[in-house]
Scaffold this motif. Structure first.
Motif, PDB file in Angstrom:
ATOM      1  N   THR B  62       9.258  30.429 -38.457  1.00 52.95           N
ATOM      2  CA  THR B  62      10.165  30.381 -39.613  1.00 52.95           C
ATOM      3  C   THR B  62      11.225  31.484 -39.543  1.00 52.95           C
ATOM      4  O   THR B  62      12.328  31.312 -40.051  1.00 52.95           O
ATOM      5  CB  THR B  62       9.375  30.494 -40.942  1.00 52.95           C
ATOM      6  N   SER B  63      10.879  32.620 -38.913  1.00 49.79           N
ATOM      7  CA  SER B  63      11.914  33.640 -38.709  1.00 49.79           C
ATOM      8  C   SER B  63      11.506  34.569 -37.582  1.00 49.79           C
ATOM      9  O   SER B  63      10.327  34.707 -37.259  1.00 49.79           O
ATOM     10  CB  SER B  63      12.159  34.445 -39.987  1.00 49.79           C
ATOM     11  N   SER B  65      12.250  38.534 -35.860  1.00 48.63           N
ATOM     12  CA  SER B  65      12.922  39.827 -35.920  1.00 48.63           C
ATOM     13  C   SER B  65      12.537  40.620 -34.674  1.00 48.63           C
ATOM     14  O   SER B  65      11.617  40.240 -33.945  1.00 48.63           O
ATOM     15  CB  SER B  65      12.534  40.589 -37.185  1.00 48.63           C
TER      16      SER B  65
END
Lengths: 241, 241
Positions: B62-63, B65
């Motif tokens: 979903t994401s 980093s």
């Protein structure tokens, strides 16, 4: 040469039972053999075995010298013991090799383990002292309530640091604030960190909150890192940098 | 949140077998649950479990980093493994927590142990990376002949040090000579020290002989001390001291 440990050698030239057994039974040393003994207080004694009794080997001291610490400021590391005792035994070994004056096991509000058996740790301190060719055994204190420890530190001529994980308290970087000159006390908290009242008590008593780099370290790793950083900064200061 | 390790997560959104078993069997996570995955290369992924297969759990990212290292210069520690593998496993754990880019196990003339099983060390690196909330797993190389390693280092843009016990070679104090700015390679020898021809090869290749304080350290303690000293000097430089 093999080194033995006899804390009272100066007043009583007899090896303790375990050291006697090692000397006479394991190494089969005989009367007239030469050996070295350290007293854990900095004294190194050259000796001759006079009576190879397996429980109380007697020696004659032929000469004494003093092995100074290789560091100048006094270093005290106080740490809340981890649940796993292996990790504290490992810390005791490594801290002795690297060099520490006193190791204190604290009782904190969030300590998982409240008691430490000193006998096993003492054995490790003696063994690491001998292995790293030192004559000075770190002092050991166990089960010390943290507030009592903080209070006792007020009598010391030392700069005091507390390693703290919670970023809500303003912290400095240890490597940037210790000059390498002063006697030093470093407090390392339990796995769940110090409680707010403990950190408040430490700060009120003059402890400076510090971090040891921007990473999450286990309790024993933080304690060892703090000790290595202290020696690095002492060495750097003494080299004139 | 529990973190999982999946080195190829970006190209293949499936957890490796052991991580899948941990996720599905041990933690009993179910489809729709959220989890975090690190790729060991600095990437941290927020994910949702799509298919709770116990051998190959599938996720949806979903994401993403990036978790940067908390240190700037690249740090390589190369060490001759000790006879006792526990001591090297311990070093692998602690070095990962504290932060290292590459860990190399060397073959030296006087190495007691010539081979290291990388699988067990890899597991420790992964576990210590997750435990210390990092997304970067140190690179691991095993059974590297020391002369080959010395030769390979000539291609690196780094300052190179060799810890050496024998006082017949002129040595500097590490804390006084590393500035905290350059990439750094540190060589730590076996229990019986480097052979004269190895130390000669290292010095010819530009390695600077150093000591880490005036004490005898075990191999794994010297390697860890070197790493802690490096971080301390980097932190100190970055703080402008």
């Amino acid at each position: 040469m093999i080194r033995f440990y006899a804390p009272d050698i100066e007043s009583d030239p007899v090896l303790p039972e375990a050291e006697s057994a090692h000397c006479v039974r394991v190494l089969r040393m005989r009367e007239g053999d030469t050996l070295e003994i350290v007293d854990g207080k900095g004294g190194l004694y050259s000796c001759v075995l006079k009576s190879a009794r397996p429980k109380a080997a007697e020696v004659e001291i032929t000469s004494k010298s003093t092995l100074d610490r290789h560091w100048k400021p006094e270093i005290i590391i106080a740490v809340a013991p981890t649940k796993n005792t292996d990790r504290m035994e490992w810390l005791a070994e490594k801290a002795t090799e690297i060099g520490v004056d006193k190791l204190v096991f604290l009782n904190c509000e969030r300590s998982v383990r409240k008691t430490t058996k000193p006998d096993r740790i003492e054995k490790i301190l003696v063994s690491a002292m001998k292995q790293s060719l030192k004559a000075l055994k770190p002092e050991l204190e166990v089960d010390v309530p943290i507030l009592e420890f903080i209070d006792d530190c007020s009598k010391l001529d030392a700069i005091k640091y507390v390693g703290y994980c919670d970023a809500s308290v303003e912290r400095r970087d240890f490597s940037a604030c210790y000059s390498g000159q002063e006697n030093v006390v470093i407090l390392i908290g339990p796995e769940g960190d110090f409680s707010p009242s403990e950190i408040k008590a430490a700060i009120s008593a003059g402890f400076i909150p510090v971090t040891f780099g921007d990473t999450r370290l286990r309790t024993e790793t933080a304690a060892l890192f703090a000790l290595c950083a202290t020696h690095t900064l002492i060495d750097r200061f003494e080299s004139g940098r």
